[in-house]
Design an enzyme around this catalytic site. Structure first.
Site, PDB file in Angstrom:
ATOM      1  N   SER A 106       0.805  -1.231   0.000  1.00 21.76           N
ATOM      2  CA  SER A 106       0.000   0.000   0.000  1.00 21.76           C
ATOM      3  C   SER A 106       0.831   1.270   0.000  1.00 21.76           C
ATOM      4  O   SER A 106       0.331   2.332  -0.355  1.00 21.76           O
ATOM      5  CB  SER A 106      -0.918  -0.005   1.216  1.00 21.76           C
ATOM      6  OG  SER A 106      -0.155  -0.087   2.403  1.00 21.76           O
ATOM      7  N   HIS A 111      -5.457  -3.707  -2.068  1.00 20.10           N
ATOM      8  CA  HIS A 111      -5.269  -2.692  -3.117  1.00 20.10           C
ATOM      9  C   HIS A 111      -5.268  -3.285  -4.531  1.00 20.10           C
ATOM     10  O   HIS A 111      -5.161  -2.548  -5.512  1.00 20.10           O
ATOM     11  CB  HIS A 111      -3.966  -1.920  -2.868  1.00 20.10           C
ATOM     12  CG  HIS A 111      -4.036  -1.124  -1.612  1.00 20.10           C
ATOM     13  ND1 HIS A 111      -4.558   0.143  -1.573  1.00 20.10           N
ATOM     14  CD2 HIS A 111      -3.706  -1.435  -0.334  1.00 20.10           C
ATOM     15  CE1 HIS A 111      -4.532   0.597  -0.331  1.00 20.10           C
ATOM     16  NE2 HIS A 111      -4.010  -0.355   0.445  1.00 20.10           N
ATOM     17  N   LYS A 165     -11.823  -0.097  -1.172  1.00 19.17           N
ATOM     18  CA  LYS A 165     -10.902   0.574  -2.087  1.00 19.17           C
ATOM     19  C   LYS A 165     -11.510   0.538  -3.503  1.00 19.17           C
ATOM     20  O   LYS A 165     -12.447   1.274  -3.753  1.00 19.17           O
ATOM     21  CB  LYS A 165      -9.531  -0.055  -1.943  1.00 19.17           C
ATOM     22  CG  LYS A 165      -9.105   0.156  -0.458  1.00 19.17           C
ATOM     23  CD  LYS A 165      -7.824  -0.350  -0.104  1.00 19.17           C
ATOM     24  CE  LYS A 165      -7.388  -0.064   1.313  1.00 19.17           C
ATOM     25  NZ  LYS A 165      -8.289   0.225   2.394  1.00 19.17           N
TER      26      LYS A 165
HETATM   27  C1  LIG Z   1      -3.120  -3.604   2.761  1.00 20.42           C
HETATM   28  C2  LIG Z   1      -4.304  -3.126   3.554  1.00 20.42           C
HETATM   29  N1  LIG Z   1      -5.035  -4.024   4.224  1.00 20.42           N
HETATM   30  C3  LIG Z   1      -6.110  -3.648   4.950  1.00 20.42           C
HETATM   31  C4  LIG Z   1      -6.515  -2.334   5.015  1.00 20.42           C
HETATM   32  C5  LIG Z   1      -7.712  -1.947   5.839  1.00 20.42           C
HETATM   33  O1  LIG Z   1      -8.839  -1.787   5.043  1.00 20.42           O
HETATM   34  P1  LIG Z   1     -10.060  -0.867   5.479  1.00 20.42           P
HETATM   35  O2  LIG Z   1      -9.734   0.513   5.037  1.00 20.42           O
HETATM   36  O3  LIG Z   1     -11.243  -1.453   4.781  1.00 20.42           O
HETATM   37  O4  LIG Z   1     -10.194  -0.964   6.965  1.00 20.42           O
HETATM   38  C6  LIG Z   1      -5.796  -1.368   4.319  1.00 20.42           C
HETATM   39  C7  LIG Z   1      -6.219   0.054   4.377  1.00 20.42           C
HETATM   40  O5  LIG Z   1      -5.648   0.950   3.872  1.00 20.42           O
HETATM   41  C8  LIG Z   1      -4.657  -1.773   3.579  1.00 20.42           C
HETATM   42  O6  LIG Z   1      -3.914  -0.871   2.916  1.00 20.42           O
END
Ligand SMILES: Cc1ncc(COP(=O)(O)O)c(C=O)c1O
Length: 387
Positions: A178, A206, A237
């Site tokens: 990310s 992502h 996302k």
């Molecule tokens: C790799 C990754 N996993 C999980 C999440 C968490 O997702 P959520 O925004 O739905 O809580 C994010 C959030 O940015 C993320 O980048």
């Protein structure tokens, strides 16, 4: 007029907190929330396919809202299940080509609930060094022994797996990182898990909707889907909504229903959220053109930045870091760009390593060629102004 506020009761350790906040300010690590000025072009959103603005998703959310109301009332295990959520889980399982799936209210909640349901004290959890905070937090909550391997490096993972490790072994990686926008070698990592009898969990937050022929994610893109035991995704996302999910075997999902605390002890996702997610899935499978457009725009921006010697690390996707080093420099760049009408968020420690503060650019299909070119010109002019 703003009504008069009740004076808040001071915390007994308020002085300690003030010191903590001052320390953050001194290191340029103090964060605030902010509203963006209207008309500014944002490179901050993870709504990569602009689906949050799609009329079909909005209509589906509205229909679910009208039919079922604003909330789901209770936990799934009490009375919070509905035709809508069952349908969504069936469709996610079909989309991911897995026997079953389970939906959670958010991606963060998915990670911190699923990992402790799978492993515990006496087990081993092995993480890529740059994994997302939700995966690290899930690993910590599990109380299993945490080990980390060098970023995206199968040889480093193998060194760990070769050791005599007691208990269950769970290897976890982001599928598209990310903060760096790179994809690890999922086939090699998955094959090592198979060779050393470890479970392989991949967080496709992502990549869902963006990578792979059918938008199933980076594992599809790398031809590694059959090596993944636990596939995590988010609805928040590229699906344009809110929520998280796990896709995998029936016994995995049965275990999570019985043991994942962030599933059991929370209210089920709201109907509008579920309706929008179902509509997003319909679009995903059929819209290769949207994925192509995102890939083309991302390649265009990466090339432009590289040609002007900006450090974009190993990005190969729609997440493009511009690595600037010190926090103060990244903050200066953010403000200079905002003054020209472009918003690029800064990622600092602990989200990224301490000396690698960066602008973290997220591209979407909604960005125009002019906006992308304008951003690069604004970056160049900021850099020139520093010389
Ligand atoms: C790799 C990754 N996993 C999980 C999440 C968490 O997702 P959520 O925004 O739905 O809580 C994010 C959030 O940015 C993320 O980048």
């Amino acid at each position: 007029m703003i009504p008069e506020q009740k004076a808040s009761t001071p915390l007994p350790f308020a002085d300690d907190i003030l010191k903590e906040l001052d320390d953050l300010r001194e290191q340029d690590l103090f964060r605030t929330t902010r509203q963006l000025p209207s008309g500014c072009v944002s490179f901050a959103s993870n709504d990569y396919l602009n689906l949050s603005q799609n009329p079909e998703l909005i209509a589906a959310a509205d229909k679910a809202l009208q039919k079922y109301g604003t909330g789901s009332g209770s936990s799934r295990l009490i009375a919070g299940s509905s035709q809508l959520i069952d349908e969504l889980e069936t469709e996610i399982a079909r989309f991911k080509k897995c026997p079953a799936s389970l939906v959670f209210p958010s991606g963060y909640q998915t990670a911190i609930s699923v990992i402790p349901a799978l492993i515990g004290p006496g087990d081993q959890v092995i993480l890529d060094k740059l994994n997302h905070a939700s995966l690290i937090d899930g690993a910590r909550l599990s109380r299993a022994r945490i080990r980390t391997y060098r970023h995206a490096d199968p040889r480093s993972l193998q060194k760990i797996l070769k050791k005599k490790l007691s208990g269950r072994r769970l290897v976890i990686t982001d599928s598209l990182f990310s903060m760096d926008g790179d994809v690890p070698p999922l086939r090699e990592l998955g094959q090592l898990c198979a060779d050393y009898d470890a479970a392989f969990m991949v967080d496709e937050a992502h990549a869902t909707g963006c990578l792979g022929e059918s938008g199933r994610g980076a594992a599809e893109h790398c031809g590694a889907e059959n090596l993944v035991h636990i596939s995590m995704g988010t609805i928040s996302k590229a699906m344009g909504g809110m929520g998280g999910f796990i896709a995998g075997s029936k016994i995995l999902i049965e275990l999570l229903i019985n043991k994942a605390r962030g599933f059991i002890y929370t209210t089920a996702p709201a109907p509008a959220q579920l309706g929008a997610a179902l509509a997003a899935l319909k679009i995903f499978s059929s819209q290769k053109a949207l994925r192509r457009e995102l890939a083309d725009k991302s390649a265009f921006l990466r090339e432009k930045l590289k040609a002007r010697n900006f450090d974009i690390g190993s990005s190969c996707s729609h997440i493009i870091p511009v690595i600037l080093g010190p926090n103060s420099v990244a903050l200066q760049a953010r403000e200079a760009l905002l003054a020209k009408g472009y918003y690029c968020p800064v990622a600092r420690y602990p989200t990224v390593p301490a000396d690698k503060a960066r602008l973290r650019l997220s591209l979407s299909t909604a960005h125009t060629q002019e906006e992308i070119t304008g951003l690069v010109e604004a970056l160049i002019s900021w850099r020139d102004s520093r010389d």
